[in-house]
Structures are given as C-alpha cells and as structure tokens.
Scaffold this active site. Structure first.
Site, PDB file in Angstrom:
ATOM      1  CE  LYS A 179      -4.357   1.151   3.089  1.00 50.48           C
ATOM      2  NZ  LYS A 179      -5.535   1.624   3.807  1.00 50.48           N
TER       3      LYS A 179
ATOM      4  CD  GLU B 213     -12.682   1.798   4.513  1.00 49.68           C
ATOM      5  OE1 GLU B 213     -12.794   1.987   3.291  1.00 49.68           O
ATOM      6  OE2 GLU B 213     -11.597   1.750   5.111  1.00 49.68           O
TER       7      GLU B 213
HETATM    8  N1  PSU Z   1      -8.008  -0.402   5.132  1.00 46.04           N
HETATM    9  C1  PSU Z   1      -8.090  -1.671   4.620  1.00 46.04           C
HETATM   10  N2  PSU Z   1      -8.372  -1.807   3.280  1.00 46.04           N
HETATM   11  C2  PSU Z   1      -8.594  -0.706   2.473  1.00 46.04           C
HETATM   12  C3  PSU Z   1      -8.514   0.606   3.023  1.00 46.04           C
HETATM   13  C4  PSU Z   1      -8.218   0.701   4.358  1.00 46.04           C
HETATM   14  O1  PSU Z   1      -7.905  -2.662   5.342  1.00 46.04           O
HETATM   15  O2  PSU Z   1      -8.862  -0.887   1.287  1.00 46.04           O
HETATM   16  C5  PSU Z   1      -8.792   1.797   2.127  1.00 46.04           C
HETATM   17  C6  PSU Z   1      -9.481   2.912   2.915  1.00 46.04           C
HETATM   18  O3  PSU Z   1     -10.683   3.229   2.258  1.00 46.04           O
HETATM   19  C7  PSU Z   1      -8.511   4.070   2.853  1.00 46.04           C
HETATM   20  C8  PSU Z   1      -7.880   3.835   1.512  1.00 46.04           C
HETATM   21  O4  PSU Z   1      -9.126   5.324   2.953  1.00 46.04           O
HETATM   22  O5  PSU Z   1      -7.637   2.417   1.562  1.00 46.04           O
HETATM   23  C9  PSU Z   1      -6.623   4.664   1.326  1.00 46.04           C
HETATM   24  O6  PSU Z   1      -6.447   4.916  -0.040  1.00 46.04           O
HETATM   25  P1  PSU Z   1      -5.414   6.039  -0.527  1.00 46.04           P
HETATM   26  O7  PSU Z   1      -4.089   5.534  -0.066  1.00 46.04           O
HETATM   27  O8  PSU Z   1      -5.563   6.069  -2.032  1.00 46.04           O
HETATM   28  O9  PSU Z   1      -5.814   7.310   0.129  1.00 46.04           O
END
Ligand code: PSU
Ligand code: MN
Length: 297
Positions: free
Chosen positions: A156, A22
């Site tokens: 996360k 990604e």
């Molecule tokens: N993992 C990481 N850093 C990131 C992300 C994931 O180590 O920045 C990103 C991914 O692109 C994931 C996004 O889809 O964070 C999630 O964002 P949200 O909580 O707005 O869906």
C-alpha cells in the site's frame, strides 16, 4: 476447527483449484454498500477464471472458509466485526466473536485448509515513521512463515515502500512483477522502485512455485505484484496521502486502526477515485490468482 462451504469442500476433495480471499477488505477496506457487491463480484470473477473462491472470516467464533450470502452480509454490514490478525484468532474464536481476517490471518487459515494461493488488494508493510512507532504489518511475517502465494498490487502506498521491500528481502520472500519490472504501489502502478524479476504468464509463476517446493523452500510464501491498469492521479494521491497522514497523527490513530483510517480517508476525500482504483485492484488480483491456481494444477 474449520467450517467449509459446500463449494469449497467439494473443490478441495476433488483437488480442483481454490483461491482464498480475505475479508478485512470487505469489513474495513471498502465503504458500505459497495463492499458486499464487490465481495460477491470478486467471487464470481474467481469462478470465471477457473477456480473456486474461498472467502475467509470468523463468524460467532467459528472459522469459515467459503461464506454463504448471510455470512458475507455479516462481514459487510455488522458493526461488531473486528479486524483479526493471527494473534487475534485464538481470542476471537474462544470468545465466540465475529471478525474479518487480514492478509496474515487469511494466509494462516488458508494454509490450514490446504489452499496455497490468496488474492488481496495491497500488502501491509512497514509504516512511515516506523523508526519511532515500530509499526510494521504482521503481513510481512506471514509471508515469511506461511507457504501461501499472495497476489497483490504491491504494498500500500500509504507505507514506507523502500523499507517494506528491504524487510521482504531480509525475510527471504520472493517477489515477481506481473508484466512489470517496477514494484507497484497499490493506488499507483509504480511505487518508484525496481523489481529484479518480471513474469508474463500464470504458467511461469506456477513453475516458480513448484521450483521453490523442489528446492525445499516450503515454509515461506511468495508475492506476485500485479499493477493496477488505470492508476490514481499521482498529484491527487500525494495530496490526499499527506493530509491523511496528518489527520492520523492529529487524531492519535495507532495500532490496527491506522490502515483502515487511511483507506477511509482516501475514500472520503478523492471523489470516488480511490474506491474505483481499489475495486479495480481487487478484481484484477482475484482473476489473476484464479488463473495461477488453475496453472498450479
Ligand atoms: N488491501 C486492501 N484493503 C485492505 C487491506 C488490504 O485493498 O483493507 C487490509 C489487509 O487485510 C491487510 C491489512 O492485511 O489491510 C493490513 O493492515 P495492517 O497494516 O494493520 O497490518
Ligand atoms: Mn500496524
């Protein structure tokens, strides 16, 4: 609709292993200039582990699977790069904008391109306080609706992990721990929750993926949860998270800005520790994803 790099295009034609990567991690997850160095290093790690890397992003309205150095540079350094989830894809492409893709958007494009495995850092999920904010990542829906395996270091730790696990169960998304029976929590190797299933080799994961296809479960993905080897100090983690959540609330951060805000808060307030852990996570997940991709062949 899709523009392939030569490397990715020939690998797909020859049916060789390919791993999707990604780009939101690069644009919104890591600080400059480390972001570009890490993105290049991770591509190299995928190659070393037996697969071809396909970093996915939207550049000037075009969907790219596999980026050249100039395109990667745009993702890493362009101020105008937005964060695109699936719902943003039709808009950014029609408007000829440039955007980095989240787990959800990357899985969607990977599937279109015929790639079935993808490495990220940490999954998105249910945010803390979601009972009021309704903030739940589209990553969860993508896992339920797109047949792509996602290798991550769990969800996360900025999230409500218990709620995230419940949602993954409801959405029928299988989760296996790689060499662990505990669900990893991104910066932390153990989020505090048990996992029902542990796997110990890429081969075992590949067997599950084929079993799933044989059983007709072909429209959803699967999570491989790979814990970080050297986690963040849990006390530093707890303090930074509490302060970061408070700062996000005080500054009324909402919508897709929440996750980048909190990750940036960690990077600015842990003396390089969150950055070290985040980089370790991405490296390790990319290498494992490449080994699984090779085992799938
Ligand atoms: N993992 C990481 N850093 C990131 C992300 C994931 O180590 O920045 C990103 C991914 O692109 C994931 C996004 O889809 O964070 C999630 O964002 P949200 O909580 O707005 O869906
Ligand atoms: Mn959100």
């Amino acid at each position: 609709m899709i523009h392939y790099s030569d490397e990715v295009s020939s690998a797909l034609k020859d049916n060789r292993p390919v791993v999707a990567l990604e780009s939101t991690i690069i644009s919104h997850g890591l600080p400059r200039p480390t972001n570009k160095t890490v993105a290049l290093e991770v591509e190299e790690l995928v190659r070393k582990n037996g697969a071809v890397p396909a970093t996915i992003a939207i550049i000037d309205g075009l969907v790219h699977v596999g980026l050249n150095s100039r395109q990667l540079d745009r993702v890493a350094n362009d101020e105008g790069i937005t964060k695109a989830s699936i719902r943003d894809l039709p808009i950014v492409t029609a408007k000829k904008l440039s955007a980095a893709t989240t787990v959800a958007a990357t899985s969607h494009i990977a599937h279109l391109a015929g790639i079935s495995i993808f490495a990220t850092g940490g999954l998105g999920g249910v945010h803390r306080g979601a009972q009021e904010s309704w903030d739940e990542s589209a990553d969860l829906h993508s896992l339920a609706n797109i047949p792509v395996m996602v290798v991550s270091a769990g969800a996360k730790s900025i999230l409500d992990v218990a709620a995230t696990l419940e949602r993954l169960e409801t959405l029928s998304v299988p989760i296996v721990g790689y060499k662990t029976s505990r669900f990893p929590g991104f910066y932390l190797a153990d989020s505090g929750f048990d996992l029902e299933y542990r796997v110990d080799s890429p081969k075992e994961i590949a067997e599950m993926w084929s079993a799933r296809t044989n059983l007709g479960i072909t429209s959803s993905g699967m999570v491989v949860a790979n814990p970080v080897v050297k986690q963040m100090d849990p006390v530093l983690h707890a303090t930074t998270l509490a302060n970061g959540l408070k700062a996000a609330e005080q500054q009324s951060i909402n919508g897709k800005a929440v996750t980048p805000f909190l990750l940036e808060y960690f990077h600015s307030n842990t003396d390089g520790e969150s950055l070290r852990v985040n980089i370790d996570i991405i490296r390790s997940n990319s290498a494992l994803a490449a080994q699984i991709a090779a085992a799938l062949h």
